[in-house]
Write a protein that holds these residues in place. Structure first.
Motif, mmCIF file in Angstrom:
data_model
loop_
_atom_site.group_PDB
_atom_site.id
_atom_site.type_symbol
_atom_site.label_atom_id
_atom_site.label_comp_id
_atom_site.label_asym_id
_atom_site.label_seq_id
_atom_site.Cartn_x
_atom_site.Cartn_y
_atom_site.Cartn_z
ATOM 1 N N ALA A 15 -66.846 58.522 48.800
ATOM 2 C CA ALA A 15 -67.587 57.398 48.213
ATOM 3 C C ALA A 15 -66.896 56.845 46.972
ATOM 4 O O ALA A 15 -67.130 55.688 46.592
ATOM 5 C CB ALA A 15 -69.009 57.834 47.865
ATOM 6 N N ALA A 16 -66.035 57.657 46.334
ATOM 7 C CA ALA A 16 -65.333 57.201 45.133
ATOM 8 C C ALA A 16 -64.284 56.138 45.444
ATOM 9 O O ALA A 16 -63.746 55.517 44.525
ATOM 10 C CB ALA A 16 -64.690 58.395 44.428
ATOM 11 N N GLY A 17 -63.977 55.942 46.724
ATOM 12 C CA GLY A 17 -63.093 54.847 47.124
ATOM 13 C C GLY A 17 -61.614 55.132 47.052
ATOM 14 O O GLY A 17 -60.847 54.276 46.585
ATOM 15 N N PRO A 18 -61.138 56.292 47.532
ATOM 16 C CA PRO A 18 -59.688 56.509 47.559
ATOM 17 C C PRO A 18 -59.038 55.669 48.655
ATOM 18 O O PRO A 18 -59.678 55.322 49.654
ATOM 19 C CB PRO A 18 -59.564 58.003 47.873
ATOM 20 C CG PRO A 18 -60.791 58.304 48.682
ATOM 21 C CD PRO A 18 -61.881 57.435 48.100
ATOM 22 N N ILE A 19 -57.771 55.372 48.469
ATOM 23 C CA ILE A 19 -57.057 54.602 49.490
ATOM 24 C C ILE A 19 -56.571 55.509 50.611
ATOM 25 O O ILE A 19 -56.338 55.060 51.736
ATOM 26 C CB ILE A 19 -55.893 53.825 48.845
ATOM 27 C CG1 ILE A 19 -55.517 52.628 49.709
ATOM 28 C CG2 ILE A 19 -54.690 54.708 48.597
ATOM 29 C CD1 ILE A 19 -54.639 51.636 48.993
ATOM 30 N N LEU B 69 -71.660 59.827 55.708
ATOM 31 C CA LEU B 69 -70.792 59.209 54.710
ATOM 32 C C LEU B 69 -71.373 57.873 54.263
ATOM 33 O O LEU B 69 -71.959 57.126 55.062
ATOM 34 C CB LEU B 69 -69.386 58.999 55.280
ATOM 35 C CG LEU B 69 -68.569 60.270 55.546
ATOM 36 C CD1 LEU B 69 -67.310 59.938 56.336
ATOM 37 C CD2 LEU B 69 -68.207 60.965 54.237
ATOM 38 N N THR B 70 -71.185 57.565 52.993
ATOM 39 C CA THR B 70 -71.737 56.323 52.436
ATOM 40 C C THR B 70 -70.665 55.433 51.824
ATOM 41 O O THR B 70 -70.985 54.436 51.171
ATOM 42 C CB THR B 70 -72.779 56.655 51.354
ATOM 43 O OG1 THR B 70 -72.154 57.428 50.315
ATOM 44 C CG2 THR B 70 -73.944 57.440 51.944
ATOM 45 N N ASN B 71 -69.401 55.793 52.018
ATOM 46 C CA ASN B 71 -68.328 55.018 51.380
ATOM 47 C C ASN B 71 -68.306 53.587 51.898
ATOM 48 O O ASN B 71 -68.484 53.328 53.097
ATOM 49 C CB ASN B 71 -66.971 55.683 51.613
ATOM 50 C CG ASN B 71 -66.631 55.872 53.087
ATOM 51 O OD1 ASN B 71 -67.306 56.624 53.790
ATOM 52 N ND2 ASN B 71 -65.583 55.200 53.542
ATOM 53 N N THR B 72 -68.089 52.652 51.001
ATOM 54 C CA THR B 72 -68.003 51.236 51.369
ATOM 55 C C THR B 72 -66.559 50.759 51.467
ATOM 56 O O THR B 72 -66.301 49.662 51.969
ATOM 57 C CB THR B 72 -68.749 50.368 50.350
ATOM 58 O OG1 THR B 72 -68.236 50.631 49.037
ATOM 59 C CG2 THR B 72 -70.246 50.683 50.383
ATOM 60 N N PHE B 73 -65.627 51.557 50.947
ATOM 61 C CA PHE B 73 -64.207 51.301 51.175
ATOM 62 C C PHE B 73 -63.705 52.368 52.138
ATOM 63 O O PHE B 73 -64.038 53.544 52.013
ATOM 64 C CB PHE B 73 -63.400 51.343 49.875
ATOM 65 C CG PHE B 73 -61.927 51.138 50.106
ATOM 66 C CD1 PHE B 73 -61.418 49.860 50.247
ATOM 67 C CD2 PHE B 73 -61.061 52.223 50.231
ATOM 68 C CE1 PHE B 73 -60.069 49.658 50.499
ATOM 69 C CE2 PHE B 73 -59.716 52.032 50.478
ATOM 70 C CZ PHE B 73 -59.218 50.745 50.615
ATOM 71 N N PHE B 74 -62.868 51.958 53.099
ATOM 72 C CA PHE B 74 -62.443 52.866 54.162
ATOM 73 C C PHE B 74 -61.009 53.342 53.912
ATOM 74 O O PHE B 74 -60.063 52.557 54.055
ATOM 75 C CB PHE B 74 -62.508 52.174 55.523
ATOM 76 C CG PHE B 74 -63.729 51.320 55.720
ATOM 77 C CD1 PHE B 74 -64.997 51.836 55.504
ATOM 78 C CD2 PHE B 74 -63.609 49.993 56.111
ATOM 79 C CE1 PHE B 74 -66.126 51.052 55.684
ATOM 80 C CE2 PHE B 74 -64.722 49.197 56.293
ATOM 81 C CZ PHE B 74 -65.993 49.723 56.074
ATOM 82 N N PRO B 75 -60.807 54.608 53.565
ATOM 83 C CA PRO B 75 -59.438 55.098 53.378
ATOM 84 C C PRO B 75 -58.778 55.389 54.723
ATOM 85 O O PRO B 75 -59.450 55.506 55.749
ATOM 86 C CB PRO B 75 -59.640 56.393 52.594
ATOM 87 C CG PRO B 75 -60.973 56.892 53.073
ATOM 88 C CD PRO B 75 -61.810 55.655 53.307
ATOM 89 N N TRP B 76 -57.456 55.485 54.723
ATOM 90 C CA TRP B 76 -56.808 56.124 55.862
ATOM 91 C C TRP B 76 -56.673 57.598 55.523
ATOM 92 O O TRP B 76 -56.687 57.985 54.349
ATOM 93 C CB TRP B 76 -55.465 55.487 56.202
ATOM 94 C CG TRP B 76 -54.383 55.539 55.167
ATOM 95 C CD1 TRP B 76 -54.209 54.697 54.120
ATOM 96 C CD2 TRP B 76 -53.290 56.480 55.109
ATOM 97 N NE1 TRP B 76 -53.086 55.037 53.395
ATOM 98 C CE2 TRP B 76 -52.493 56.127 53.985
ATOM 99 C CE3 TRP B 76 -52.894 57.562 55.879
ATOM 100 C CZ2 TRP B 76 -51.346 56.833 53.624
ATOM 101 C CZ3 TRP B 76 -51.749 58.272 55.528
ATOM 102 C CH2 TRP B 76 -50.990 57.901 54.416
ATOM 103 N N THR B 77 -56.611 58.434 56.527
ATOM 104 C CA THR B 77 -56.640 59.865 56.284
ATOM 105 C C THR B 77 -55.608 60.571 57.151
ATOM 106 O O THR B 77 -55.314 60.136 58.272
ATOM 107 C CB THR B 77 -58.048 60.443 56.533
ATOM 108 O OG1 THR B 77 -58.032 61.856 56.355
ATOM 109 C CG2 THR B 77 -58.533 60.125 57.941
ATOM 110 N N THR B 78 -55.054 61.640 56.618
ATOM 111 C CA THR B 78 -54.065 62.443 57.335
ATOM 112 C C THR B 78 -54.401 63.910 57.136
ATOM 113 O O THR B 78 -54.976 64.289 56.113
ATOM 114 C CB THR B 78 -52.638 62.136 56.842
ATOM 115 O OG1 THR B 78 -51.700 62.945 57.562
ATOM 116 C CG2 THR B 78 -52.485 62.403 55.360
ATOM 117 N N SER B 79 -54.058 64.743 58.127
ATOM 118 C CA SER B 79 -54.446 66.150 58.070
ATOM 119 C C SER B 79 -53.459 67.011 58.843
ATOM 120 O O SER B 79 -52.819 66.548 59.791
ATOM 121 C CB SER B 79 -55.850 66.344 58.652
ATOM 122 O OG SER B 79 -56.201 67.716 58.689
#
Length: 767
Positions: free
Chosen positions: A407-411, A444-454
């Motif tokens: 939710a903090a809005g990471p890229i 999840l409540t984030n309004t900005f959508f990060p890309w993610t890798t794992s």
């Protein structure tokens, strides 16, 4: 590094050299060199190596490779550590001791300064991969031999041009950024720009086609041409042993002829089929690993031996991607609409300067330390960014903590931990195990959508129903894209960030350090860094195959987009690029935006200005030489230059000369005097009987009176050659017929009939 001289014209056995200069440093007793990797063989000394990428000249065939070196720097007193075995994130690592045979020997390790990995092709450019070993170790005496400079000498001969070569300026710029000797790009010729460009295409089924067309329409603001195609249409119009191969052949066609760079698979595997690769290492085998790289890496077939297994070590696998591929794992129109809406909304969002680097333990006691991935990645993050280190070592990572971090809005969210198809650990040991499931994504409540890798195992298994990567991307919140593993992730017993972690790190590096912000591009760039390792090491090959993008490959993650009014552009509509023209040509120009003036240029020289739409100009080509000429138009808005467009055409004003003999006809029987006639647009005709010149007629109608009584009975040829005044020595056109000289068969029949009649009359008189 320094590239030595190389000619653009070369013989069967030319050569050139590339110098590599190395500057070493020590980390924890281990030799390190910038831009090198560590050769890790269990039980054997850890030494650095450089994956050299050397561009071969166009059409070159590799003959031989040699490495020259000077006297090494010799230092003693080193006890280099040894390699540990790989381990999946689902297994318990086992450490091994050093190889006593090697460590009790003073033989140099490695016993060579280089190894040739092979030649790969990127968009038709041949790239030689060589692993260089600037450090050699004598274990028993603890002696290190360091070579500060190695010169690679490449001998090559004349080969064939790769069929995927397009010669586009963008391709040349891309390969120049990938190799150690970019000067060799000048040996490659220039290609012709596509007549119709489709940089971005979507492949989907009939049901979702209209929905994905909305995304293509949005993308048309930012790319040069889009297209949406259905699997049913592709499989009906392209050949292949099965539907995946037909789709791949379609992509090759679009890449070659329409400049395609990005391909979105618009559907789950039931809607858009996948190709499964075979890979085996460390006691594990996957005979059907979903590898969408099959549709991106277009050189060869990935199945050189022609059996049922793709991606085997003997299958001549292509490790360089020509296009970027991603997948939208939609099954219904509703899911497709949600995906389209999410992508369009994301691309218009302001991008925050914040990243989230996560760590959960992968083994008890955090040994090996899994924080290494975060520490490796943060080297590439620009100053001014806020880095959220979400570490289990700093306290339990609960689901609430995880939701708040998103939710903090990471890229980007970089995850390390164990996983499975629909779950991975966000916390392993400190405070107990915390698992994040598919079903948790809806919280999840984030309004900005990060890309993610794992690095997690199996959490990107798209062919399953459904994996965690899909849950993140298909959720209304969640992620814009996920780069996860289709099967087991791998690490090293002594290094939690080796193997799978290196791919995650290179994805971050590609985005910020190299500027590849589009999701498909950053995946391809990370693979570029790992290509040499994947070719020579089965663990890296496994990791290479299983990395897939769930998301749109053309979506940028650092730039905010606005699709406003149409840009001010001009395009030459007629003639088309590469067309042959003659006489007076009407050059027509289409435009977008506020273009109010178009200037016309031939071969760079201004010819005409049109200030009234529709913009056009009549070009008299008869005043120009035969051959290629350029047409350029410059568009202006209120006197300010806005855009230009240039094409090349072939001027051909030389008429197509013809000669046709109209009499006698081919195969006819002639006798007596025959009037030979011919029709032609030439200036004069020369007549030949049996290839012997007999007459010249300088005015139409072209005729010749042929006295056949001067020739023997039988077959004869009549030939008419056409010529033009001022060029009397060159035949412009010719025609030949064959006829037969002899008695007229009708006349013979008449004589025979008369003979019969008169004979019959004589008999009557005698009676």
């Amino acid at each position: 590094m320094l590239i030595l001289s190389i000619s653009t014209v070369y013989s069967k056995n030319d050569n050139f050299g590339v110098d590599y200069v190395f500057e070493p440093y020590m980390v924890n007793g281990q030799w390190m060199i910038k831009d090198t990797m560590i050769l890790n063989v269990p039980g054997e000394p850890l030494v650095p190596y450089k994956a050299a990428t050397i561009l071969l000249p166009q059409g070159a065939e590799l003959k031989d490779v040699k490495v020259k070196h000077g006297k090494p720097i010799v230092q003693r007193g080193f006890d280099l550590p040894w390699g540990q075995p790989p381990c999946t994130f689902s297994d318990t690592p086992v450490k091994v001791g050093k190889n006593e045979a090697i460590y009790n020997s003073n033989n140099l390790y490695p016993n060579k300064l280089f190894e040739v990995v092979g030649v790969e092709y990127f968009r038709g450019f041949g790239i030689l991969y060589i692993n260089l070993f600037p450090v050699q170790y004598m274990p028993k005496s603890g002696t290190v031999h360091f070579y500060s400079k190695l010169t690679v000498e490449v001998q090559f001969g004349k080969g064939m041009k790769n069929k995927l070569y397009r010669g586009l300026k963008a391709d040349k710029a891309a390969v120049a950024d990938m190799v150690d000797n970019p000067e060799v790009v000048r040996t490659y010729d220039d290609g012709v720009s596509p007549l119709q460009t489709e940089e971005y295409i979507i492949i989907t089924n009939d049901t979702m086609q209209s929905t994905f067309q909305q995304l293509a329409d949005w993308k048309s603001c930012f790319v040069n041409g889009t297209g949406v195609y259905t699997v049913s249409w592709i499989t009906s119009n392209y050949s292949g042993v099965d539907n995946p191969e037909k789709i791949r052949n379609f992509i090759i066609d679009k890449y070659t002829n329409n400049g395609t760079l990005y391909v979105l698979m618009g559907g789950d595997v039931a809607a858009v089929p996948y190709r499964g690769f075979y890979v085996s290492t460390g006691g594990y085998t996957d005979s059907d690993m979903l590898a969408d790289m099959y549709f991106a890496h277009l050189d060869g077939s990935h199945n050189a031996d022609g059996d049922s297994r793709y991606g085997e070590t003997n299958d001549n696998v292509d490790f360089y991607a020509e296009v970027a591929v991603g997948r939208a794992p939609c099954q219904t129109v509703t899911e497709a609409q949600n995906f389209v809406n999410k992508v369009i909304a994301y691309e218009q969002m302001d991008k925050p300067e914040r990243v989230c680097f996560h760590q959960s333990r992968v083994q008890p006691g955090n040994s090996p330390d899994s924080r290494c991935l975060a520490y490796n990645c943060d080297d590439y993050i620009p100053g001014g960014y806020y880095i959220d280190y979400l570490f289990e070592e700093n306290g339990t990572v609960s689901k609430t903590v995880w939701r708040n971090a998103w939710a903090a809005g990471p890229i980007v969210v970089v995850h390390i931990g164990h996983g499975n198809t629909n779950v991975y650990h966000i916390n392993y040991e400190v405070g107990g195990t915390v698992s994040w499931y598919n079903s948790d994504c809806s919280s999840l409540t984030n309004t900005f959508f990060p890309w993610t890798t794992s690095v997690a195992c199996i959490s990107g298994q798209i062919e399953a129903n459904d994996c965690l990567a899909e849950a993140y991307v298909m959720d209304d919140c969640g992620a814009i894209g996920a780069l996860y593993n289709d099967n087991y992730g791998w690490f090293n017993t002594a290094n939690a960030c080796m193997y799978s972690g290196e791919f995650c790190e290179m994805e971050v590096r590609a985005c910020w350090d190299d500027g590849f912000e589009k999701l498909g591009d950053l995946l391809n760039r990370s693979r570029y860094y790992m290509a040499s390792s994947a070719q020579s090491n089965s663990y890296y090959r496994w990791c290479f195959y299983e990395r897939n993008l769930v998301g749109d490959p053309e979506t940028p993650c650092l730039t905010m987009r606005e699709c406003g009014p149409p840009l001010d552009t001009v395009t030459i509509e007629n003639p088309s690029n590469g067309q042959t023209v003659s006489g007076t040509v009407n050059i027509t120009v289409s435009y977008t935006g506020d273009i109010d003036e178009v200037q016309f240029y031939i071969d760079g020289t201004w010819k005409y200005t049109d200030t009234t739409a529709p913009f056009s100009w009549n070009w008299n080509t008869t005043t120009y030489s035969e051959g290629n000429h350029t047409i350029r138009v410059d568009g202006y808005v209120s006197g300010t230059f806005a855009d230009d467009h240039e094409i090349t055409v072939n001027v051909d004003n030389v008429p197509d000369y013809e000669v046709t003999i109209t009499n006698p006809t081919n195969g006819s029987t002639v006798s007596g005097t025959v009037t030979c006639t011919a029709e032609s647009n030439c200036d004069f005709i020369r007549w030949y009987i049996d290839d012997v010149f007999v007459y010249e007629d300088t005015a139409a109608p072209f005729q010749y009176s042929w006295d056949t009584t001067q020739y023997s009975d039988g077959s004869h040829t009549v030939r008419a050659d056409g010529f033009c005044f001022g060029d009397e020595d060159n035949v412009k056109a010719t025609d030949t017929v064959t006829c037969n000289i002899g008695s007229d068969p009708c006349l013979g029949t008449t004589i025979l009939l008369l003979f019969v009649l008169f004979g019959y009359a004589g008999i009557l008189r005698r009676r």
